[in-house]
Scaffold this motif. Sequence first.
Motif, PDB file in Angstrom:
ATOM      1  N   VAL A  29      12.895   0.735  -0.304  1.00 45.91           N
ATOM      2  CA  VAL A  29      11.461   0.545  -0.521  1.00 45.91           C
ATOM      3  C   VAL A  29      10.670   1.395   0.456  1.00 45.91           C
ATOM      4  CG1 VAL A  29       9.555  -1.100  -0.396  1.00 45.91           C
ATOM      5  CG2 VAL A  29      11.702  -1.781  -1.455  1.00 45.91           C
ATOM      6  N   VAL A  30      10.989   1.274   1.730  1.00 49.59           N
ATOM      7  CA  VAL A  30      10.265   2.010   2.775  1.00 49.59           C
ATOM      8  C   VAL A  30      10.488   3.507   2.622  1.00 49.59           C
ATOM      9  CG1 VAL A  30      10.012   2.354   5.266  1.00 49.59           C
ATOM     10  CG2 VAL A  30      10.397   0.059   4.356  1.00 49.59           C
ATOM     11  N   GLY A  31      11.746   3.895   2.342  1.00 49.74           N
ATOM     12  CA  GLY A  31      12.073   5.313   2.239  1.00 49.74           C
ATOM     13  C   GLY A  31      11.442   6.004   1.052  1.00 49.74           C
ATOM     14  N   ILE A  32      11.338   5.287  -0.081  1.00 54.22           N
ATOM     15  CA  ILE A  32      10.715   5.876  -1.266  1.00 54.22           C
ATOM     16  C   ILE A  32       9.209   6.030  -1.056  1.00 54.22           C
ATOM     17  CG2 ILE A  32      10.114   5.454  -3.675  1.00 54.22           C
ATOM     18  CD1 ILE A  32      12.844   4.207  -4.071  1.00 54.22           C
ATOM     19  N   VAL A  33       8.589   4.994  -0.502  1.00 49.34           N
ATOM     20  CA  VAL A  33       7.127   5.009  -0.363  1.00 49.34           C
ATOM     21  C   VAL A  33       6.690   5.969   0.730  1.00 49.34           C
ATOM     22  CG1 VAL A  33       5.093   3.632   0.200  1.00 49.34           C
ATOM     23  CG2 VAL A  33       6.883   2.677  -1.264  1.00 49.34           C
ATOM     24  N   ILE A  48       0.795  -4.973  -2.193  1.00 46.80           N
ATOM     25  CA  ILE A  48       1.513  -6.208  -1.875  1.00 46.80           C
ATOM     26  C   ILE A  48       1.377  -7.215  -3.016  1.00 46.80           C
ATOM     27  CG2 ILE A  48       1.547  -8.219  -0.349  1.00 46.80           C
ATOM     28  CD1 ILE A  48       0.829  -6.302   1.949  1.00 46.80           C
ATOM     29  N   LEU A  49       0.171  -7.339  -3.593  1.00 40.11           N
ATOM     30  CA  LEU A  49      -0.012  -8.239  -4.740  1.00 40.11           C
ATOM     31  C   LEU A  49       0.831  -7.789  -5.924  1.00 40.11           C
ATOM     32  CD1 LEU A  49      -3.884  -8.863  -4.597  1.00 40.11           C
ATOM     33  CD2 LEU A  49      -2.044 -10.409  -3.909  1.00 40.11           C
ATOM     34  N   SER A  50       0.895  -6.483  -6.150  1.00 40.52           N
ATOM     35  CA  SER A  50       1.759  -5.951  -7.211  1.00 40.52           C
ATOM     36  C   SER A  50       3.221  -6.240  -6.894  1.00 40.52           C
ATOM     37  CB  SER A  50       1.545  -4.444  -7.353  1.00 40.52           C
ATOM     38  OG  SER A  50       0.198  -4.143  -7.635  1.00 40.52           O
ATOM     39  N   GLY A  51       3.585  -6.106  -5.615  1.00 39.19           N
ATOM     40  CA  GLY A  51       4.956  -6.374  -5.198  1.00 39.19           C
ATOM     41  C   GLY A  51       5.359  -7.818  -5.409  1.00 39.19           C
ATOM     42  N   MET A  84      -3.339   5.260  -3.154  1.00 36.01           N
ATOM     43  CA  MET A  84      -2.380   4.639  -4.065  1.00 36.01           C
ATOM     44  C   MET A  84      -1.198   5.552  -4.340  1.00 36.01           C
ATOM     45  SD  MET A  84      -3.656   1.760  -4.198  1.00 36.01           S
ATOM     46  CE  MET A  84      -2.288   1.086  -5.126  1.00 36.01           C
ATOM     47  N   PHE A  85      -1.429   6.879  -4.307  1.00 37.56           N
ATOM     48  CA  PHE A  85      -0.301   7.806  -4.428  1.00 37.56           C
ATOM     49  C   PHE A  85       0.642   7.644  -3.240  1.00 37.56           C
ATOM     50  CE2 PHE A  85       1.785  11.803  -3.402  1.00 37.56           C
ATOM     51  CZ  PHE A  85       2.368  12.143  -4.608  1.00 37.56           C
ATOM     52  N   ALA A  86       0.076   7.444  -2.049  1.00 33.46           N
ATOM     53  CA  ALA A  86       0.898   7.287  -0.847  1.00 33.46           C
ATOM     54  C   ALA A  86       1.689   5.983  -0.863  1.00 33.46           C
ATOM     55  CB  ALA A  86       0.010   7.348   0.394  1.00 33.46           C
ATOM     56  N   PHE A  87       1.242   4.993  -1.651  1.00 31.44           N
ATOM     57  CA  PHE A  87       1.950   3.714  -1.760  1.00 31.44           C
ATOM     58  C   PHE A  87       2.900   3.684  -2.958  1.00 31.44           C
ATOM     59  CE2 PHE A  87      -1.299   1.847   1.065  1.00 31.44           C
ATOM     60  CZ  PHE A  87      -0.512   0.996   1.818  1.00 31.44           C
ATOM     61  N   ASP A  88       2.928   4.731  -3.753  1.00 26.99           N
ATOM     62  CA  ASP A  88       3.676   4.713  -5.013  1.00 26.99           C
ATOM     63  C   ASP A  88       5.181   4.778  -4.791  1.00 26.99           C
ATOM     64  OD1 ASP A  88       4.011   4.754  -7.809  1.00 26.99           O
ATOM     65  OD2 ASP A  88       4.192   6.936  -7.794  1.00 26.99           O
ATOM     66  N   GLY A  89       5.929   4.221  -5.734  1.00 32.83           N
ATOM     67  CA  GLY A  89       7.382   4.389  -5.766  1.00 32.83           C
ATOM     68  C   GLY A  89       8.195   3.164  -5.443  1.00 32.83           C
ATOM     69  N   TRP A  90       7.594   2.138  -4.814  1.00 29.20           N
ATOM     70  CA  TRP A  90       8.367   0.991  -4.349  1.00 29.20           C
ATOM     71  C   TRP A  90       9.063   0.242  -5.484  1.00 29.20           C
ATOM     72  CZ3 TRP A  90       6.673  -3.370  -6.688  1.00 29.20           C
ATOM     73  CH2 TRP A  90       5.356  -3.374  -7.172  1.00 29.20           C
ATOM     74  N   GLY A 127       9.009  -4.957   2.733  1.00 31.39           N
ATOM     75  CA  GLY A 127       8.882  -3.501   2.799  1.00 31.39           C
ATOM     76  C   GLY A 127       7.446  -3.047   2.631  1.00 31.39           C
ATOM     77  N   LEU A 128       6.750  -3.595   1.637  1.00 32.68           N
ATOM     78  CA  LEU A 128       5.354  -3.223   1.403  1.00 32.68           C
ATOM     79  C   LEU A 128       4.455  -3.695   2.536  1.00 32.68           C
ATOM     80  CD1 LEU A 128       4.931  -3.811  -2.426  1.00 32.68           C
ATOM     81  CD2 LEU A 128       4.749  -1.645  -1.211  1.00 32.68           C
ATOM     82  N   GLY A 129       4.731  -4.891   3.074  1.00 29.22           N
ATOM     83  CA  GLY A 129       3.953  -5.372   4.207  1.00 29.22           C
ATOM     84  C   GLY A 129       4.106  -4.478   5.414  1.00 29.22           C
ATOM     85  N   PHE A 130       5.334  -4.066   5.686  1.00 27.97           N
ATOM     86  CA  PHE A 130       5.603  -3.160   6.802  1.00 27.97           C
ATOM     87  C   PHE A 130       4.886  -1.827   6.605  1.00 27.97           C
ATOM     88  CE2 PHE A 130       8.190   0.410   8.320  1.00 27.97           C
ATOM     89  CZ  PHE A 130       8.253   0.129   9.677  1.00 27.97           C
ATOM     90  N   ILE A 131       4.966  -1.283   5.398  1.00 31.32           N
ATOM     91  CA  ILE A 131       4.346   0.011   5.098  1.00 31.32           C
ATOM     92  C   ILE A 131       2.820  -0.068   5.236  1.00 31.32           C
ATOM     93  CG2 ILE A 131       3.919   1.706   3.276  1.00 31.32           C
ATOM     94  CD1 ILE A 131       6.759   0.899   2.212  1.00 31.32           C
ATOM     95  N   ALA A 132       2.225  -1.152   4.715  1.00 28.71           N
ATOM     96  CA  ALA A 132       0.775  -1.303   4.781  1.00 28.71           C
ATOM     97  C   ALA A 132       0.287  -1.321   6.222  1.00 28.71           C
ATOM     98  CB  ALA A 132       0.361  -2.590   4.057  1.00 28.71           C
TER      99      ALA A 132
END
Length: 251
Positions: free
Chosen positions: A18-22, A57-60, A211-217, A241-246
């Motif tokens: 998750v982290v690596g893709i995003v 995160i809501l999408s996740g 949103m492009f920078a958050f894409d891929g998870w 993963g999304l929480g960490f990235i955000a």
Amino acid sequence: MKQNLEKRYGFSVAFSMVVGIVIGIGIFFKANQILTASKMNPKIAIAAWILGGIISILSGLTAAEVGAAIPETGGMIAWIKRIYGKRIAFLVGWAQLIIYFPALIGLISYYFAVFTGSFLNVDPSNTKFLGITAFLAISFLYAINIFTKSVGGKIQTFATAAKIIPLLLITVFGFLSTNNSEGIFYMTETTKVVTSESPLILLGLSLVPVMFAFDGWIYVGTIAGDLKNVKKDLPKAIILGLGFIAIFYVL
């Protein structure tokens, strides 16, 4: 058809995927576009990063719920097939296979070649070097995932760490810097841009590259069939993963 895939991956691989893709070219190449879209207003730019993180995160949370309920290999395609039927799943899969993934892989491999050339001090206009480097990178990763069992997961984990470390250093040195004694929200006269546009419009414009920078998870779902405990590890990997990235992006 019953699936009999080997359960070879745990939470750490799913989380690093998750982290690596995003965390990829988005954070390195879109930060400037976000500041430009916000008319060099750091408050609006950071607000866009925060809003993008909340949306992701809501999408996740939604994807994690679906992934736990449908623990099948194929990720989003398998989920769409179970929920909406084969026809819709085929159309989505076709669009990804023919349009989305080839373009995305080409873009990522191109920037990999650009970074490699910059590191080796190669002329950026050397298209032959860029083409060969990108082709070798794609071929290497395809071979790893086709002919080995767990090396792909190890490379994913290593690559994730390799991207996080420089971003972490940039963050730490940014906060420790004494160049901007007025605080992180202060704008010098040379960077201020006078605009009559609404802050909400600027926020919306800034949100597009965010949103492009958050894409891929969501594509971590493609290894659902390979996870040892998919109902537990997949939701945890997506949400944490999304929480960490955000938080990382905002910092």
